[in-house]
Scaffold this active site. Structure first.
Site, PDB file in Angstrom:
ATOM      1  N   HIS A  37      -5.140   6.935  -5.316  1.00  0.00           N
ATOM      2  CA  HIS A  37      -6.004   8.060  -5.685  1.00  0.00           C
ATOM      3  C   HIS A  37      -5.253   9.387  -5.562  1.00  0.00           C
ATOM      4  O   HIS A  37      -5.446  10.299  -6.366  1.00  0.00           O
ATOM      5  CB  HIS A  37      -7.241   8.115  -4.781  1.00  0.00           C
ATOM      6  CG  HIS A  37      -8.170   6.956  -4.947  1.00  0.00           C
ATOM      7  ND1 HIS A  37      -8.296   5.974  -4.002  1.00  0.00           N
ATOM      8  CD2 HIS A  37      -9.013   6.618  -5.956  1.00  0.00           C
ATOM      9  CE1 HIS A  37      -9.187   5.083  -4.402  1.00  0.00           C
ATOM     10  NE2 HIS A  37      -9.631   5.438  -5.598  1.00  0.00           N
ATOM     11  N   GLY A 147      -6.202   4.902 -12.779  1.00  0.00           N
ATOM     12  CA  GLY A 147      -4.971   4.203 -12.423  1.00  0.00           C
ATOM     13  C   GLY A 147      -4.756   3.006 -13.337  1.00  0.00           C
ATOM     14  O   GLY A 147      -5.691   2.272 -13.637  1.00  0.00           O
ATOM     15  N   LYS A 149      -3.474   0.342 -12.577  1.00  0.00           N
ATOM     16  CA  LYS A 149      -3.674  -0.912 -11.844  1.00  0.00           C
ATOM     17  C   LYS A 149      -4.975  -1.566 -12.311  1.00  0.00           C
ATOM     18  O   LYS A 149      -5.055  -2.782 -12.424  1.00  0.00           O
ATOM     19  CB  LYS A 149      -3.714  -0.637 -10.353  1.00  0.00           C
ATOM     20  CG  LYS A 149      -3.941  -1.884  -9.554  1.00  0.00           C
ATOM     21  CD  LYS A 149      -3.446  -1.720  -8.144  1.00  0.00           C
ATOM     22  CE  LYS A 149      -3.811  -2.930  -7.335  1.00  0.00           C
ATOM     23  NZ  LYS A 149      -5.253  -2.998  -7.112  1.00  0.00           N
ATOM     24  N   ASP A 150      -6.000  -0.752 -12.587  1.00  0.00           N
ATOM     25  CA  ASP A 150      -7.255  -1.282 -13.124  1.00  0.00           C
ATOM     26  C   ASP A 150      -7.197  -1.184 -14.647  1.00  0.00           C
ATOM     27  O   ASP A 150      -7.962  -0.447 -15.281  1.00  0.00           O
ATOM     28  CB  ASP A 150      -8.448  -0.484 -12.580  1.00  0.00           C
ATOM     29  CG  ASP A 150      -8.615  -0.704 -11.091  1.00  0.00           C
ATOM     30  OD1 ASP A 150      -8.459  -1.852 -10.647  1.00  0.00           O
ATOM     31  OD2 ASP A 150      -8.865   0.267 -10.372  1.00  0.00           O
ATOM     32  N   LYS A 184       0.085  -0.833  -4.418  1.00  0.00           N
ATOM     33  CA  LYS A 184      -0.659  -0.349  -3.249  1.00  0.00           C
ATOM     34  C   LYS A 184      -2.141  -0.519  -3.513  1.00  0.00           C
ATOM     35  O   LYS A 184      -2.618  -0.242  -4.611  1.00  0.00           O
ATOM     36  CB  LYS A 184      -0.330   1.119  -2.984  1.00  0.00           C
ATOM     37  CG  LYS A 184       1.093   1.296  -2.560  1.00  0.00           C
ATOM     38  CD  LYS A 184       1.270   2.481  -1.648  1.00  0.00           C
ATOM     39  CE  LYS A 184       2.737   2.579  -1.275  1.00  0.00           C
ATOM     40  NZ  LYS A 184       3.036   3.491  -0.219  1.00  0.00           N
ATOM     41  N   ARG A 187      -6.955  -3.266  -0.370  1.00  0.00           N
ATOM     42  CA  ARG A 187      -7.133  -4.686  -0.037  1.00  0.00           C
ATOM     43  C   ARG A 187      -5.911  -5.273   0.675  1.00  0.00           C
ATOM     44  O   ARG A 187      -6.018  -6.329   1.293  1.00  0.00           O
ATOM     45  CB  ARG A 187      -7.363  -5.501  -1.303  1.00  0.00           C
ATOM     46  CG  ARG A 187      -8.659  -5.184  -1.970  1.00  0.00           C
ATOM     47  CD  ARG A 187      -9.133  -6.349  -2.801  1.00  0.00           C
ATOM     48  NE  ARG A 187     -10.430  -6.068  -3.352  1.00  0.00           N
ATOM     49  CZ  ARG A 187     -10.630  -5.467  -4.526  1.00  0.00           C
ATOM     50  NH1 ARG A 187      -9.605  -5.130  -5.261  1.00  0.00           N
ATOM     51  NH2 ARG A 187     -11.847  -5.221  -4.953  1.00  0.00           N
TER      52      ARG A 187
HETATM   53  O1  PAF Z   1     -12.651   2.691 -10.419  1.00  0.00           O
HETATM   54  C1  PAF Z   1     -13.647   3.084  -9.786  1.00  0.00           C
HETATM   55  O2  PAF Z   1     -13.535   3.523  -8.629  1.00  0.00           O
HETATM   56  C2  PAF Z   1     -15.025   3.013 -10.437  1.00  0.00           C
HETATM   57  O3  PAF Z   1     -15.125   1.900 -11.265  1.00  0.00           O
HETATM   58  C3  PAF Z   1     -15.408   4.304 -11.200  1.00  0.00           C
HETATM   59  C4  PAF Z   1     -14.475   4.551 -12.361  1.00  0.00           C
HETATM   60  C5  PAF Z   1     -15.369   5.490 -10.254  1.00  0.00           C
HETATM   61  C6  PAF Z   1     -16.824   4.183 -11.747  1.00  0.00           C
HETATM   62  O4  PAF Z   1     -17.760   4.009 -10.735  1.00  0.00           O
END
Ligand code: PAF
Length: 286
Positions: A37, A147, A149-150, A184, A187
């Site tokens: 983040h 990110g 990563k997702d 990173k 988890r």
């Molecule tokens: O990736 C996340 O943390 C969530 O899916 C998001 C994008 C904030 C939506 O709730």
């Protein structure tokens, strides 16, 4: 830094900022912030006049048997990170403020969801797309940060922005990695020391598969089988999926050209780890 909890108040602030031609960088999160983040916040800080971050654990994206109640929360820690990274407005609404009336309208994501993590989480991306639609209307960002990563989430947001004509630029930020390549993630603390030693195998496998794809002339089904077998022989991890798809469409690869994602999910004891690499294949250079 200002903390805002009321959605309409936030919308009022953004509307005023937009009138003054201010660029707004938006980092949507569910809190419990980590280094990944921070990388998003740093990019948002570098590229915009104003940075807005949301911290909201969105119930709509959790299935009935998922961990909504036990989802980790630490707002004081998140606030501290927000201050350190130069956030201007921290949006932290309650569930009642975000969803004051029973919902009669939701966003349904029809494609890019029946694969990778979406396959085992029906409705998850509908919840993500619905809350983001609300957030985008409130924040009215110039740039929004996610990110890589997702990667499946990024692909879904790509479709949402394009198909709903949101005038928002999507910025996907590279995954932050440990020295052995492990992505990173909050988890990772669930890994035992032995599993942590083994977990570098995710990125190693992705990188080796990429080399094979770049070389070309590869049978994808065979490659998948070999990679899964080698992970399960060399570590205690159990592979949930190992997929090679087009990106961001997340469709079957018919031709080794264009943008490709190789994505993996592996269960190590109590930790389910995901990772991916996205890259261009150019068949003219082979
Ligand atoms: O990736 C996340 O943390 C969530 O899916 C998001 C994008 C904030 C939506 O709730």
């Amino acid at each position: 830094m200002n903390i805002v909890t009321n959605p309409l108040k936030l919308q009022e602030i953004s509307t005023r900022l937009k009138k003054d031609q201010v660029t707004i960088g938006f980092v949507p999160t569910m809190g419990y912030l980590h280094e990944g983040h921070r990388a998003l916040l740093k990019a948002a800080r570098d590229q915009n006049d104003i940075v807005i971050m949301s911290v909201f654990v969105n119930p709509l994206q959790f299935g009935p048997n998922e961990d909504l109640d036990s989802y980790p929360r630490d707002f004081e820690h998140d606030k501290q990170i927000a201050i350190e990274e130069g956030v201007d407005y921290l949006f932290h609404p309650s569930v009642e403020e975000m969803y004051p009336v029973p919902m009669s309208v939701r966003v349904k994501v029809e494609r890019r969801t029946n694969c990778l993590c979406g396959r085992s989480r029906p409705g998850h991306f509908d919840g993500v797309a619905t809350v983001l639609t609300k957030l985008f209307h409130l924040v009215q960002p110039t740039n929004v940060y996610f990110g890589k990563k997702d990667a499946q989430q990024v692909a879904v947001v790509h479709g949402l922005l394009e198909e709903f004509h949101f005038p928002i630029n999507l910025v996907a930020i590279n995954t932050v990695r440990e020295e052995d390549g492990l992505a990173k993630s909050s988890r990772n603390i669930r890994l035992t020391p032995k599993e942590r030693d083994e977990a570098g195998i995710l990125y190693k496998s992705l990188s080796l598969a990429r080399i094979e794809l770049i070389k070309g002339n590869v049978n994808l089904a065979e490659l998948k089988k070999t990679v899964i077998a080698s992970i399960e022989n060399e570590s205690s991890g159990k592979v949930d999926y190992f997929e090679i798809l087009t990106y961001p469409q997340l469709e079957t690869v018919n031709e080794l050209t264009g943008t490709i994602i190789i994505a993996i999910a592996v269960q190590f004891g109590k930790a389910r780890l995901i990772d991916n690499i996205i890259f261009e294949l150019d068949n003219t250079s082979r």
